[in-house]
Design an enzyme around this catalytic site. Structure first.
Site, PDB file in Angstrom:
ATOM      1  N   ASP A 127      16.806   4.380 -11.200  1.00 31.97           N
ATOM      2  CA  ASP A 127      16.950   5.622 -10.454  1.00 31.97           C
ATOM      3  C   ASP A 127      18.362   5.776  -9.893  1.00 31.97           C
ATOM      4  O   ASP A 127      18.738   5.081  -8.944  1.00 31.97           O
ATOM      5  CB  ASP A 127      15.929   5.629  -9.313  1.00 31.97           C
ATOM      6  CG  ASP A 127      16.055   6.824  -8.407  1.00 31.97           C
ATOM      7  OD1 ASP A 127      16.535   7.866  -8.873  1.00 31.97           O
ATOM      8  OD2 ASP A 127      15.667   6.713  -7.220  1.00 31.97           O
ATOM      9  N   ASP A 316      20.408  12.766 -11.710  1.00 32.09           N
ATOM     10  CA  ASP A 316      19.388  11.896 -11.125  1.00 32.09           C
ATOM     11  C   ASP A 316      18.362  11.484 -12.169  1.00 32.09           C
ATOM     12  O   ASP A 316      17.536  12.289 -12.601  1.00 32.09           O
ATOM     13  CB  ASP A 316      18.705  12.625  -9.977  1.00 32.09           C
ATOM     14  CG  ASP A 316      17.787  11.727  -9.165  1.00 32.09           C
ATOM     15  OD1 ASP A 316      17.477  10.615  -9.630  1.00 32.09           O
ATOM     16  OD2 ASP A 316      17.378  12.127  -8.075  1.00 32.09           O
TER      17      ASP A 316
END
Length: 503
Positions: A127, A316
């Site tokens: 992430d 992201d």
């Protein structure tokens, strides 16, 4: 600072944790239907925006620490990961809302890594929107930990309890949905058999039922910058640059994701064969998320003068959505003017983001929800205050179009058209194109797709699937054992279940 529905905007040590309100205890409750979950979480995100993040110390209902009481407690808030909702998108009711959700893309990508001596294996999501490595601890007995592999510090000869430079030895983290709590450890981390180094991380002894009981991976490997981490020595990206031994790696890692079984993350560079174009580079403007500036937004490569030099994008890998500042999302929705009945879908423009004299394009399939129930603009409205905002979020729909390369040494993000089976040179030239009509923007920083390819890079296969549970109650995601040194392993990741988190 306050949290505007996304990211990590606040970090502080507090002797207490969460207020005793239904709002913060809600993640402990099971949510049985998709629609109530969406509205429930949307309301919670709005309340976070309104209330800010300075939590009252007198109201405590989640005191979880039970060991290492002499160390301080770190409190973090990371509300994008595991957040659900449709933001400013048109709300649909009944069968129409359910039908819209049946447009299926993968909404999570995860891979294998190990901790300890001998190694203990974990599946983690990689992430770029957060900054900590988190895995369940062996003494975590709550439902949120039950389905997952757990880290046993006593079973590892290289494990040690650690504190950060502020004397904090434990933490509590709130996500968009859910909370975790755990202690700080250091142990040997391996990503594949050859990429190993000592890393600090959080072993969670509490994980709320929602969403952690249902996620298809065990933990989270944050690949954001240091200010998102628990302190010195807790940032995996810095560790990869300073401690990892990948010849010619230059502090780079990259993502190639798809709806098939060939997704991967590469540490130490990128694979040129995954690229269908040369690379466009954009410098990181704020070292927190991988956040870059864009000069304007375009329709079919024509600038629309919407940014005035103020637009930024955070790339992201931990979210399945596209989002942006509410005023711009409203303007774009109006300008796109997609008909509810999809009658003008084939005439909708490519939606582009200008970097210098180059445009990165999304097709209507990427930014629209289309089903038998109709069509709607799918960008979520999300307002992040300065200095990090306003900001767009590029999640999975963007990542499926473009290979993204993260270079810590510059720092910068590189973008190249992803080479899928249906991507030819003509299609690549439409996805990364020149700005139409000239303009005052300077030349983009580009490099050849073959220039930085590293034969020594570590390629880690990513399994793919859906977050949460399907209507039938079974996990939406399927995983397979992953190969860490090459990308030849396969994953049975097909699914026809409705998506809980729409991109």
């Amino acid at each position: 600072e306050r949290l505007a529905g996304w990211g990590l905007l606040y970090s502080h040590s507090l002797p207490s944790v969460f207020p005793s309100s239904d709002f913060f205890s809600a993640p402990f409750q099971r949510v049985s239907s998709t629609a109530p979950m969406k509205f429930n979480v949307a309301v919670r995100l709005l309340l976070i925006q309104a209330l800010g993040l300075v939590l009252p110390t007198s109201a405590v209902n989640w005191r979880l620490r039970k060991s290492h009481q002499t160390s301080k407690l770190a409190v973090r808030h990371e509300a994008l990961l595991f957040a659900k909702g449709r933001g400013k998108q048109r709300l649909q009711a009944g069968a129409a809302a359910v039908e819209t959700m049946k447009i299926v893309h993968k909404t999570a990508y995860w891979g294998q890594m190990s901790l300890g001596t001998p190694p203990q294996q974990f599946k983690v999501i990689f992430d770029t929107g957060s900054g900590n490595l988190i895995v369940p601890a062996a003494d975590c007995n709550v439902p949120g930990c039950a389905p997952h592999r757990k880290y046993n510090s006593k079973a590892s000869s290289s494990s040690s309890f650690v504190t950060n430079e502020r004397g904090e030895g434990s933490s509590e983290i709130t996500f968009g949905t859910g909370q975790v709590s755990g202690d700080f450890y250091k142990d040997k981390l391996c990503i594949g058999p050859s990429l190993c180094f000592d890393a600090n991380f959080i072993a969670a002894d509490k994980m709320t039922t929602e969403p952690f009981e249902d996620i298809p991976f065990d933990g989270i490997m944050g690949l954001g910058f240091k200010d998102l981490s628990m302190g010195d020595g807790f940032n995996i990206v810095d560790d990869l640059q300073s401690r990892a031994t990948v010849p010619g790696g230059n502090g780079q890692f990259s993502f190639y994701v798809s709806d098939g079984d060939d997704s991967e993350v590469t540490f130490g560079g990128y694979r040129a064969e995954r690229l269908a174009s040369d690379i466009v580079w954009a410098p990181v403007k704020v070292e927190s998320w991988w956040q870059v500036a864009i000069d304007d937004i375009t329709f079919n490569n024509m600038p629309k003068n919407l940014c005035n030099g103020k637009c930024q994008v955070a790339v992201d890998t931990g979210t399945s959505m596209l989002a942006g500042p509410s005023d711009l999302v409203d303007k774009l929705s109006s300008m796109v003017d997609a008909k509810d009945d999809c009658s003008n879908f084939d005439q909708l423009p490519n939606l582009g983001f200008q970097i210098g004299n180059t445009v990165l394009n999304l097709r209507p399939d990427d930014y629209m929800d289309k089903s038998s129930a109709g069509c709607s603009f799918s960008l979520m409205a999300l307002d992040v205050p300065p200095p990090k905002g306003p900001v767009f979020i590029f999640g999975d729909p963007f990542l499926r179009r473009f290979v993204t390369i993260y270079d810590r040494s510059k720092p910068a993000v590189g973008f190249a058209v992803a080479k899928h089976s249906d991507t030819d040179e003509a299609e690549a030239s439409r996805l990364i194109a020149r700005v139409a009509g000239g303009g005052s923007a300077g030349e983009s920083d580009t490099s050849s797709r073959n220039q930085g390819s590293n034969p020594f890079a570590v390629n880690l296969h990513l399994d793919a699937g859906l977050m949460g549970r399907s209507d039938g109650g079974e996990s939406d995601a399927s995983s397979s054992s992953s190969s860490s040194q090459d990308s030849s392993s396969s994953s049975s990741s097909s699914s026809s279940s409705p998506r809980k988190q729409k991109s």
